[in-house]
Scaffold this motif. Structure first.
Motif, short mmCIF file in Angstrom:
data_model
loop_
_atom_site.label_atom_id
_atom_site.label_comp_id
_atom_site.label_asym_id
_atom_site.label_seq_id
_atom_site.Cartn_x
_atom_site.Cartn_y
_atom_site.Cartn_z
N UNK A 108 -4.59 4.06 2.66
CA UNK A 108 -5.74 4.60 1.92
C UNK A 108 -7.07 4.15 2.49
N UNK A 109 -7.08 3.46 3.58
CA UNK A 109 -8.34 3.03 4.18
C UNK A 109 -8.60 1.56 3.91
N UNK A 110 -9.23 0.93 4.91
CA UNK A 110 -9.48 -0.51 4.84
C UNK A 110 -10.40 -0.84 3.68
N UNK A 111 -11.43 -0.02 3.46
CA UNK A 111 -12.38 -0.33 2.40
C UNK A 111 -11.75 -0.26 1.01
N UNK A 112 -10.85 0.70 0.81
CA UNK A 112 -10.14 0.76 -0.47
C UNK A 112 -9.34 -0.52 -0.68
#
Lengths: 437, 337
Positions: free
Chosen positions: A25-29
């Motif tokens: 889901x993405x590093x920032x999530x």
């Protein structure tokens, strides 16, 4: 430090889950999830201190967390000079009057002989004090709230910026500790389920205060733009040195700035969590911790051994609440806004309890693990049930009422899941993932 | 004289009638809590959500009846749907007991554990209700809205103040009286009711006299379902149905049960009215009343509202704390386990 291989592997599993989130889901999530997980773990430590160590049934977690949020406002927001000039002094007088009334009533109750005259005196003090208090308070409040109600309409705070904003965290702990002292003095003598109801009520009252007292916290108008102790994305994106570094790593500057901010949060939160965990571990294994557990397991016996049960209960109630307040301040700085209406007991009280019970009450590592696991579930159950429901409803025609309803209802699956997790753990692993040793 | 009458009407209209209606709703809720406490010996945190679930079933049944064209004329259709809701709620509670609580009963788990278990049940019930009916505000009252309208009353009496008496308030009072009468008849006159009271008084003695505990527990859950659903429907008819307001009712309901004395049915009723009247009276602005009663020179400028309505929780809580500190067993002396 007694962690078995099994406990370690559970922590590794959580790490894998979070890294997996980053992958899918993405590093920032994943980092956002981690940051809230860290805050949850701290809250969980606070409840574990009260419930796991001392057996205090505090379900007013939400109230202390919200008080921490208030601290973030009071430390971070710039002072509304005009409002302070208009009503600050009068408000201080009103508050002093309120405090004097309560103290006078308590003193009168303690010093006078029991009987009708005492009841009359106490009632008289309270009524006269309340009338004077309202005479002072009402105009002060109106004056403060009249100053630019759309923009400020409250007293504001100390206007801390940058790293000084970190003061808000211990300040949140301090405010929560103060509230816990007052509450503990009145309610701690109650037996466990009465204490539970009492703390549940106190939490609702604290939220009611935050919602109603506009002069203090802007009420339901919310406070937004609370300064934060970490960098701002826009500043990073304007910083040539940062842009160069991002380019060097081959990262998009917008993505890189978001990443940097989240990592800064994670580092700060991790420092607090590790510090608290070490302290809690030392406390647990100290003579003090053993005394607490002795009191928890048998109050009468502990009292017979000369332990002051009431004082120890008050002490640990204040300590645990301070941790909750601190976590609340951390969360509000992370959100950089205070929205009193967002405080719901299911999310801020009972969810933390699920963390402690599932993780293992009485074990600090268990509480921390529970904080991460349950937060992960809380976040991920929603998209998972969305997927599940869309698979299950795929035979239904698009646009059918049932299908739409089921897809809309997916967010509520997380409550059901939390309940089931709690019930299953209580039934089959009542001592939690990492049991008390 | 007219001033005094006007003041009386204001008090009647804004404090007494809403207070009696709200008090009846709280009393029915508190009776459910107190029964669970008396028989199963724990504070059931899932009670608010039990009310919510029962009301939800009633709402669906009401919609079903409405679509069939069935109605009670001036009375809300929900009354006709009430038995269906009670049955649905009873099924849920008996199922919950079989699947969750029975295990801990067999283990003789401490009450605190059962309270935590009931938190889990609360989560599930809350989630299930929200999943099925959503979180929107639902009004399901139909039929005649008023028995006495404010304007009609003014025209009839010639007073300045109107008196409104809503159907939902009348129904609340009547249904509550019937429900309580049935409950007390059941507890005092029937064999099963007597065995329940015996079980509550002294479990061991009751077991020795051959009372089947599982049967007592099942009957208790069914009565609790009836009380909770009735309370929930009456509250929903009077105000509106919203999943999470029912959760928030938990606090005044518990306050009522504890103030009255946990485990004592009469206490639950007394507690319900104490809490309801205190909540309404302390948050009602008395300006109008005082305006009629006091000479003009003494008339207050402000609203003379002791607390804003935001603080109604504070009222239940304040009474709760005062009673617990000074009379820990409650007004009617409940059981202290």
């Amino acid at each position: 430090m007694t962690l078995t291989l099994r406990d370690m592997s559970l922590f590794v599993l959580v790490a894998i889950l979070i890294i997996g989130t980053g992958y899918f889901q993405g590093v920032n999530t994943a980092l956002t999830l981690l940051n809230f997980g860290l805050v949850s773990a701290i809250m969980s430590l606070g409840v574990n201190l009260q419930w796991g160590f001392a057996g205090l049934f505090n379900i007013g977690v939400m109230g202390f967390v919200a008080l921490g949020g208030l601290a973030a406002v009071l430390i971070g927001m710039p002072p509304t000079t005009e409002a302070i000039a208009e009503g600050g002094a009068r408000m201080a007088m009103a508050m002093t009057m309120g405090a004097v009334t309560i103290v006078a009533a308590v003193v009168a109750y303690r010093k006078l002989e029991p009987g009708r005259s005492r009841s009359l005196a106490v009632a008289g003090i309270i009524i006269v004090g309340f009338v004077i208090y309202r005479q002072l308070f009402d105009p002060a409040r109106d004056a403060i709230e009249a100053v630019n109600p759309a923009g400020t309409g409250f007293l504001g705070g100390f206007g801390a910026e940058g790293l000084t904003m970190l003061i808000a965290w211990p300040a949140g702990g301090l405010i929560a500790a103060g509230a816990a002292w007052i509450i503990g003095k009145t309610a701690l003598g109650l037996r466990s389920d009465y204490l539970a109801i009492a703390t549940l009520g106190i939490a609702e009252i604290i939220i009611a205060i935050l919602k109603a007292e506009d002069w203090l916290s802007r009420g339901v108008k919310n406070v937004v733009g609370i300064p934060r102790p970490v960098s701002y994305e826009v500043n990073l994106q304007a910083d040539p040195a940062f842009l160069e570094r991002a380019q060097g790593l081959g990262l998009d500057p917008v993505f890189a700035s978001a990443l940097q901010v989240r990592v800064e949060w994670a580092v700060l939160f991790s420092i607090v969590l590790i510090l608290l965990l070490v302290l809690a571990q030392l406390a647990l294994n100290s003579p003090w911790g053993r005394m607490m557990r002795a009191i928890r397991d048998n109050e009468t016996a502990a009292e017979a051994m000369g332990k002051d049960v009431t004082a120890r209960h008050l002490q640990i109630f204040i300590l645990g609440s301070a941790i909750l307040g601190m976590a609340g301040a951390m969360m509000t700085t992370l959100d950089s806004q205070l929205t009193p209406a967002a405080y719901q007991p299911l999310r801020f009280t009972f969810l933390i309890w699920v963390m402690v019970i599932v993780g293992g009450s009485g074990n600090n590592f268990g509480a921390v693990l529970g904080g991460f696991v349950i937060w992960f579930l809380w976040i991920q159950v929603e998209p998972a049930s969305q997927v599940l429901l869309s698979v299950l409803t795929s035979p239904l025609a698009d646009g059918s009422a049932l299908k739409d309803h089921l897809l809309d209802a997916a967010p509520h699956m997380r409550l059901i899941t939390m309940g089931l997790v709690l019930l299953i753990m209580l039934r089959f692993f009542p001592r939690g993932l990492i049991p008390e040793r | 004289m007219t001033d005094i009458l006007n003041a009386v009407i204001v008090i009647l209209n804004f404090i007494i009638i809403p207070g009696v209606a709200y008090g009846s709703q709280l009393a029915l809720g508190a009776l459910g809590v107190t029964l669970v406490y008396g028989i199963l010996r724990f504070s059931n945190f899932a009670h608010g959500d039990t009310m919510s679930f029962g009301t939800m079933v009633v709402i669906f049944a009401t919609w079903g009846l409405q679509s069939l064209g069935v109605s009670l004329g001036p009375l809300p259709t929900a009354l006709l749907a009430l038995p269906i809701g009670i049955a649905g709620c009873a099924l849920l509670l008996v199922f919950t007991d079989r699947s969750v609580y029975r295990f801990y009963r067999a283990q003789k788990a401490s009450p605190v554990i059962l309270v935590i278990v009931s938190m889990g049940v609360m989560f599930v019930m809350n989630g299930v209700t929200r999943f099925i009916i959503g979180v929107n505000d639902i009004r399901f009252a139909d039929g005649e809205r008023f028995i006495v309208r404010a304007r009609d009353f003014r025209d009839w009496s010639g007073l300045d103040e109107g008196l409104a008496f809503r159907t939902s308030q009348a129904i609340t009072i009547v249904v509550a009286i019937i429900a309580v009468a049935l409950l007390f008849w059941f507890l005092n006159r029937t064999r099963t009711g007597k065995s329940m009271r015996a079980f509550s008084d002294n479990e061991d003695l009751a077991l020795l006299s051959g009372i089947n505990p599982e049967r007592v527990v099942m009957v208790t859950w069914m009565i609790v379902a009836a009380l909770a659903t009735t309370a929930g429907v009456l509250y929903g008819l009077d105000k509106s149905y919203k999943a999470f307001t029912y959760f928030q009712l938990l606090l005044p309901i518990f306050a009522a049960a504890i103030v009255g004395g946990l485990g004592s049915p009469i206490g639950a009723i007394v507690g319900g009215f104490v809490i309801a009247f205190a909540e309404i009276a302390l948050t009602y602005p008395l300006k109008k009343v005082l305006g009629y009663l006091l000479p003009e020179s003494l008339e207050p400028d402000g609203l003379v509202q002791l607390l804003t309505t935001d603080y109604k929780f504070a009222v239940s809580f304040g009474i709760l704390i005062i009673v617990l500190l000074f009379k820990p067993t409650g007004i009617m002396k409940g059981k202290a386990l």
